[in-house]
Design an enzyme around this catalytic site. Structure first.
Site, PDB file in Angstrom:
ATOM      1  N   GLU A  84       0.813  -1.216   0.000  1.00  6.35           N
ATOM      2  CA  GLU A  84       0.000   0.000   0.000  1.00  6.35           C
ATOM      3  C   GLU A  84       0.847   1.266   0.000  1.00  6.35           C
ATOM      4  O   GLU A  84       1.736   1.440   0.842  1.00  6.35           O
ATOM      5  CB  GLU A  84      -0.948   0.016   1.203  1.00  6.35           C
ATOM      6  CG  GLU A  84      -1.911   1.191   1.182  1.00  6.35           C
ATOM      7  CD  GLU A  84      -3.024   1.055   2.197  1.00  6.35           C
ATOM      8  OE1 GLU A  84      -3.646   2.077   2.523  1.00  6.35           O
ATOM      9  OE2 GLU A  84      -3.277  -0.065   2.671  1.00  6.35           O
ATOM     10  N   LYS A 262      -7.722   0.145  11.213  1.00 11.60           N
ATOM     11  CA  LYS A 262      -7.099  -0.421  10.010  1.00 11.60           C
ATOM     12  C   LYS A 262      -5.839   0.365   9.666  1.00 11.60           C
ATOM     13  O   LYS A 262      -4.817  -0.198   9.266  1.00 11.60           O
ATOM     14  CB  LYS A 262      -8.093  -0.393   8.855  1.00 11.60           C
ATOM     15  CG  LYS A 262      -7.593  -1.088   7.574  1.00 11.60           C
ATOM     16  CD  LYS A 262      -6.880  -0.149   6.627  1.00 11.60           C
ATOM     17  CE  LYS A 262      -6.450  -0.870   5.354  1.00 11.60           C
ATOM     18  NZ  LYS A 262      -5.678   0.016   4.448  1.00 11.60           N
ATOM     19  N   ASP A 278       3.225 -13.759  12.545  1.00 10.46           N
ATOM     20  CA  ASP A 278       1.878 -14.125  12.121  1.00 10.46           C
ATOM     21  C   ASP A 278       0.964 -12.902  12.105  1.00 10.46           C
ATOM     22  O   ASP A 278       0.447 -12.487  13.145  1.00 10.46           O
ATOM     23  CB  ASP A 278       1.324 -15.205  13.067  1.00 10.46           C
ATOM     24  CG  ASP A 278       0.021 -15.808  12.575  1.00 10.46           C
ATOM     25  OD1 ASP A 278      -0.662 -15.176  11.756  1.00 10.46           O
ATOM     26  OD2 ASP A 278      -0.320 -16.917  13.023  1.00 10.46           O
ATOM     27  N   HIS A 376      -1.929  10.328  -0.157  1.00 12.22           N
ATOM     28  CA  HIS A 376      -2.006   8.930  -0.575  1.00 12.22           C
ATOM     29  C   HIS A 376      -2.016   8.815  -2.092  1.00 12.22           C
ATOM     30  O   HIS A 376      -1.293   8.005  -2.666  1.00 12.22           O
ATOM     31  CB  HIS A 376      -3.273   8.296   0.005  1.00 12.22           C
ATOM     32  CG  HIS A 376      -3.472   6.874  -0.412  1.00 12.22           C
ATOM     33  ND1 HIS A 376      -2.728   5.835   0.118  1.00 12.22           N
ATOM     34  CD2 HIS A 376      -4.320   6.317  -1.309  1.00 12.22           C
ATOM     35  CE1 HIS A 376      -3.120   4.701  -0.431  1.00 12.22           C
ATOM     36  NE2 HIS A 376      -4.091   4.964  -1.306  1.00 12.22           N
TER      37      HIS A 376
END
Length: 422
Positions: A84, A262, A278, A376
């Site tokens: 991302e 998030k 993990d 972004h």
């Protein structure tokens, strides 16, 4: 192209190269796919084949390095694996803006993990609960005998809890084994202990044990980080107040909190992945912890101090390790740990928490000022340029033009690329 069959007997017995050829054969894909997936990058096919089943290639994720991180007085370069745009840049910028106030201060509660043993079939569950608690010393002996290596390194059984839960199928008695896993994530260790203890619990109570497995809600393994951003570093009181308002929204509304957290996990998961840990376990634990009060809310807390500066804190479960699994078998994961100069699981968890806080600051600041899309999309423009077919120097030219136009779209990129090539 259609798949002729998904029934491929013996696929697991083939080599990665043979498997890939077989998959190409049954899907009708071109030989170009064989060449592409046959290039496994810096993870050789034999190592990949030992990590998961039915390997046919690797999925390479960009590995970046976050700069400016000052954690507990030490400079740390932090490898981050993510696809991302803007994630790595966000951490770099956030970390730079709090260096003048000492960077990030961190702390870790423990390296304790929980294994659960589920007991059913007892008519008097409260009585059974006490029966199990009376055998605490026996449970400790069984657990420590199950993993003498962990015991040798200072870990092992630490405590036990027994809970009575009311389920749809009737009451169940759930035993928590609390185990210090030291520098291991600890899943295999605590699962083995739960398996070893389960038949004894059944014998002591006359019930039947079913599930015997760890909990990824590692709330006895909390990593904490805090930092202060001076007003003159972030753009003044108006920006601070915007950040506080954005945080307040996330703390009271689950719809906002989901995206807020998030964003935190953008940073956290990138470091977890880069170090071979993990990601799914960490993400599950983080989101469960965010809902521990009964309402899903922010993993971070934001306030203004007595001088008006912005202060942020984060506290979240971070079950990560340095030994076992991909952390040791994946060569890139080992290099990532070397870049960070990390030698304990505690230091790794604390650094990851600091990255999560930095990521959250950057997102909140963007939301409170220019909006999340401006920065972004400026970074995403290069991806769009590549999607439009740009190569080499064309990528930068097309991306710059997209940003100037304020239209970061593939169709616009294709038009610009045609002009660049004329």
């Amino acid at each position: 192209m259609t798949t002729t069959t998904s029934r491929i007997p013996g696929l697991h017995k083939m080599s990665p190269e043979e498997r890939l050829q077989k998959v190409v054969e049954v899907t009708g894909l071109s030989e170009d796919v064989v060449r592409h997936l046959g290039n496994t990058g810096n993870l050789d096919s034999a190592t990949a084949d030992s990590m998961i089943e039915n390997v046919i290639g690797t999925m390479n994720i960009p590995l970046g390095v976050a700069t400016n991180m000052l954690v507990d007085g030490h400079d740390v370069l932090v490898p981050m694996a993510t696809e991302e745009s803007s994630v790595v840049a966000a951490v770099c910028n956030a970390a730079r803006q709090c260096r003048s106030t000492g960077g990030f201060k961190t702390d870790m509660s423990n390296s304790h993990m929980i294994a659960q043993v589920q007991l059913l079939g007892v008519p008097n569950p409260e009585f059974a609960r006490l029966q199990i608690l009376e055998h605490k010393s026996d449970v400790q002996l069984i657990c420590d005998e199950t993993d003498p290596v962990l015991l040798k390194h200072g870990g092992g059984f630490r405590d036990m809890e027994v809970r009575v839960l009311k389920g749809r199928t009737g009451p169940m008695v759930v035993t928590h084994l609390i185990v210090d896993t030291r520098d291991a994530m600890g899943a295999n260790a605590v699962n083995s202990m739960a398996e070893a203890v389960a038949p004894h619990i059944a014998k002591w109570t006359g019930g039947k044990t079913y599930l015997r497995i760890l909990s990824n809600l590692a709330d006895r393994r909390l990593a904490r980080a805090r930092a202060t951003w001076a007003l003159d570093e972030i753009g003044g009181a108006e920006v601070r107040d915007g950040i506080l308002a954005a945080y307040d929204f996330a703390d009271i509304d689950p719809y906002r909190a989901a995206t807020h957290n998030k964003g935190i996990m953008n940073g956290v998961s990138a470091v977890v992945l880069a170090t071979g840990n993990d990601c799914r376990a960490v993400e599950a634990g983080a989101h469960a912890y965010a809902a521990r009060t009964g309402q899903y809310s922010s993993l971070t807390r934001w306030e203004a101090d007595a001088d008006g500066n912005l202060t942020g804190t984060i506290e979240m479960p971070l079950a990560v390790g340095l030994i076992g699994g991909a952390t040791r078998s994946h060569p890139t994961a080992r290099i990532a740990l070397d870049i960070m100069n990390i030698t304990t699981a505690e230091r790794l968890a604390c650094t990851i928490a600091a990255v999560g806080l930095a990521q959250n600051f950057a997102a909140l600041k963007a939301l409170a000022t220019t909006g999340i899309q401006k920065g972004h999309m400026a970074l995403h423009a290069k991806n769009i340029a590549v999607m439009a077919g740009a190569v080499g120097d064309e990528i930068e030219k097309v991306a710059d033009a997209l940003v100037k136009l304020g239209k970061v779209r593939v169709d616009v990129a294709e038009e610009i690329l045609n002009e660049v090539r004329q």
